[in-house]
Design a protein around this motif. Structure first.
Motif, short mmCIF file in Angstrom:
data_model
loop_
_atom_site.label_atom_id
_atom_site.label_comp_id
_atom_site.label_asym_id
_atom_site.label_seq_id
_atom_site.Cartn_x
_atom_site.Cartn_y
_atom_site.Cartn_z
N GLU A 36 -3.87 -20.73 117.71
CA GLU A 36 -4.67 -20.86 118.94
C GLU A 36 -6.17 -20.72 118.69
O GLU A 36 -6.95 -20.82 119.62
CB GLU A 36 -4.22 -19.81 119.95
CG GLU A 36 -2.72 -19.76 120.09
CD GLU A 36 -2.25 -19.93 121.49
OE1 GLU A 36 -3.01 -19.61 122.40
OE2 GLU A 36 -1.12 -20.39 121.67
N ASP A 37 -6.57 -20.49 117.44
CA ASP A 37 -7.95 -20.11 117.17
C ASP A 37 -8.89 -21.22 116.73
O ASP A 37 -10.08 -20.97 116.60
CB ASP A 37 -7.98 -18.99 116.12
CG ASP A 37 -7.37 -17.71 116.64
OD1 ASP A 37 -7.39 -17.50 117.87
OD2 ASP A 37 -6.88 -16.93 115.82
N HIS A 38 -8.44 -22.42 116.47
CA HIS A 38 -9.31 -23.52 116.06
C HIS A 38 -10.22 -23.09 114.91
O HIS A 38 -11.44 -23.02 115.03
CB HIS A 38 -10.13 -24.04 117.24
CG HIS A 38 -9.30 -24.45 118.40
ND1 HIS A 38 -9.04 -23.62 119.46
CD2 HIS A 38 -8.63 -25.59 118.66
CE1 HIS A 38 -8.27 -24.23 120.33
NE2 HIS A 38 -8.00 -25.43 119.86
N LEU A 39 -9.61 -22.77 113.79
CA LEU A 39 -10.32 -22.21 112.64
C LEU A 39 -11.15 -23.24 111.89
O LEU A 39 -10.75 -24.40 111.77
CB LEU A 39 -9.32 -21.59 111.67
CG LEU A 39 -8.43 -20.46 112.20
CD1 LEU A 39 -7.38 -20.09 111.17
CD2 LEU A 39 -9.27 -19.26 112.58
N SER A 40 -12.29 -22.81 111.36
CA SER A 40 -13.08 -23.63 110.46
C SER A 40 -12.48 -23.50 109.06
O SER A 40 -11.65 -22.62 108.81
CB SER A 40 -14.54 -23.17 110.44
OG SER A 40 -14.63 -21.89 109.82
N ALA A 41 -12.93 -24.34 108.13
CA ALA A 41 -12.45 -24.25 106.75
C ALA A 41 -12.78 -22.88 106.17
O ALA A 41 -11.96 -22.29 105.46
CB ALA A 41 -13.08 -25.36 105.90
N GLU A 42 -13.96 -22.36 106.48
CA GLU A 42 -14.35 -21.05 105.97
C GLU A 42 -13.46 -19.95 106.56
O GLU A 42 -13.09 -19.01 105.85
CB GLU A 42 -15.83 -20.77 106.27
CG GLU A 42 -16.79 -21.64 105.49
CD GLU A 42 -16.94 -23.06 106.04
OE1 GLU A 42 -16.51 -23.33 107.20
OE2 GLU A 42 -17.45 -23.91 105.31
N ASP A 43 -13.14 -20.07 107.85
CA ASP A 43 -12.23 -19.11 108.48
C ASP A 43 -10.87 -19.12 107.77
O ASP A 43 -10.31 -18.07 107.47
CB ASP A 43 -12.00 -19.43 109.96
CG ASP A 43 -13.25 -19.30 110.81
OD1 ASP A 43 -14.14 -18.51 110.45
OD2 ASP A 43 -13.31 -19.98 111.86
N VAL A 44 -10.36 -20.33 107.54
CA VAL A 44 -9.06 -20.47 106.88
C VAL A 44 -9.14 -19.85 105.49
O VAL A 44 -8.26 -19.08 105.08
CB VAL A 44 -8.62 -21.95 106.79
CG1 VAL A 44 -7.36 -22.11 105.94
CG2 VAL A 44 -8.41 -22.53 108.18
N PHE A 45 -10.21 -20.15 104.76
CA PHE A 45 -10.37 -19.62 103.40
C PHE A 45 -10.35 -18.10 103.40
O PHE A 45 -9.66 -17.48 102.58
CB PHE A 45 -11.68 -20.14 102.80
CG PHE A 45 -12.03 -19.50 101.49
CD1 PHE A 45 -11.24 -19.72 100.36
CD2 PHE A 45 -13.13 -18.69 101.37
CE1 PHE A 45 -11.56 -19.12 99.14
CE2 PHE A 45 -13.46 -18.08 100.17
CZ PHE A 45 -12.67 -18.31 99.05
N MET A 46 -11.09 -17.47 104.31
CA MET A 46 -11.15 -16.00 104.34
C MET A 46 -9.76 -15.41 104.61
O MET A 46 -9.39 -14.40 104.02
CB MET A 46 -12.15 -15.52 105.39
CG MET A 46 -13.59 -15.92 105.08
SD MET A 46 -14.15 -15.45 103.44
CE MET A 46 -14.31 -13.71 103.64
N LEU A 47 -8.99 -16.04 105.47
CA LEU A 47 -7.64 -15.55 105.79
C LEU A 47 -6.66 -15.83 104.64
O LEU A 47 -5.78 -15.02 104.36
CB LEU A 47 -7.16 -16.16 107.10
CG LEU A 47 -7.93 -15.71 108.34
CD1 LEU A 47 -7.61 -16.60 109.53
CD2 LEU A 47 -7.64 -14.25 108.65
N VAL A 48 -6.83 -16.97 103.98
CA VAL A 48 -5.96 -17.31 102.85
C VAL A 48 -6.22 -16.36 101.69
O VAL A 48 -5.30 -15.94 101.00
CB VAL A 48 -6.15 -18.78 102.42
CG1 VAL A 48 -5.48 -19.06 101.08
CG2 VAL A 48 -5.59 -19.73 103.47
N LYS A 49 -7.49 -15.99 101.49
CA LYS A 49 -7.84 -15.08 100.39
C LYS A 49 -7.10 -13.74 100.51
O LYS A 49 -6.78 -13.13 99.51
CB LYS A 49 -9.36 -14.79 100.36
CG LYS A 49 -10.22 -15.91 99.87
CD LYS A 49 -10.07 -16.20 98.42
CE LYS A 49 -10.79 -15.22 97.54
NZ LYS A 49 -10.64 -15.54 96.12
N ASP A 50 -6.84 -13.30 101.74
CA ASP A 50 -6.08 -12.06 101.94
C ASP A 50 -4.65 -12.20 101.42
O ASP A 50 -4.06 -11.24 100.94
CB ASP A 50 -6.05 -11.67 103.42
CG ASP A 50 -7.41 -11.24 103.94
OD1 ASP A 50 -8.27 -10.87 103.11
OD2 ASP A 50 -7.61 -11.27 105.17
N LYS A 51 -4.09 -13.39 101.56
CA LYS A 51 -2.70 -13.63 101.15
C LYS A 51 -2.59 -14.01 99.68
O LYS A 51 -1.64 -13.65 99.01
CB LYS A 51 -2.09 -14.76 101.99
CG LYS A 51 -1.89 -14.41 103.44
CD LYS A 51 -1.29 -15.61 104.15
CE LYS A 51 -1.01 -15.32 105.59
NZ LYS A 51 -0.07 -14.24 105.82
#
Length: 162
Positions: A36-51
């Motif tokens: 539901e958050d309409h993430l930017s590429a940078e947003d996705v990257f920051m969240l993926v880095k956690d995983k």
């Protein structure tokens, strides 16, 4: 439900000759978890880095572009110069629409497809078969409108008030 959607995306990739690599799967999982958050590429990257800390920004960009090309994602720009990504909804024929507040930047989704009658008219009158459409409304959200009404107007300057 999430696993079923990942499996569907895996099949979409395979049908085009691609694999659901661990990096792609991590990216897809982040998108599903934050749908539901309409993430930017940078947003996705920051969240993926956690995983998966080993994944680089370029890999996330390439994955997002590939998923966009395969119509798994919709790449959008809400007028702020930032590309954002939204998973396509399995339940509707078209991408959903958005209401974008020009004051606070909030984005709300409209899941109903109000344009179906217009599509039928375009096909009937012009022989134009609509495959997809996207509609974004830009305006002022209810919260900002209420804040605007609550602001006290300035007292007009008058020489008699001195």
């Amino acid at each position: 439900m999430e696993e079923a959607r990942i499996e569907k995306i895996k099949h979409q990739l395979q049908s085009q000759g691609y694999k659901l690599t661990p990096q792609r799967e991590a990216t897809v999982r982040v998108l599903l978890e934050n749908e539901e958050d309409h993430l930017s590429a940078e947003d996705v990257f920051m969240l993926v880095k956690d995983k998966a800390p080993e994944i680089g920004l370029a890999t996330v960009y390439r994955t997002l572009e590939l998923l966009s090309e395969l119509h798994v994602l919709e790449k959008m720009n809400f007028g702020d110069g930032v590309a954002r990504y939204d998973l396509r909804n399995d339940r509707s024929r078209h991408h959903h629409h958005h209401m974008i507040c020009v004051q606070c930047g909030s984005v709300n989704e409209i899941m109903e497809d109000w344009l179906a009658p217009l599509e039928a008219k375009l096909e009937e009158e012009f022989g134009f078969k609509v495959l997809d459409h996207r509609l974004d409304f830009q305006g002022i959200c209810k919260t900002c409108e209420e804040k605007n009404r609550q602001k006290v107007p300035p007292i007009p300057y008058s020489s008699s008030t001195l």
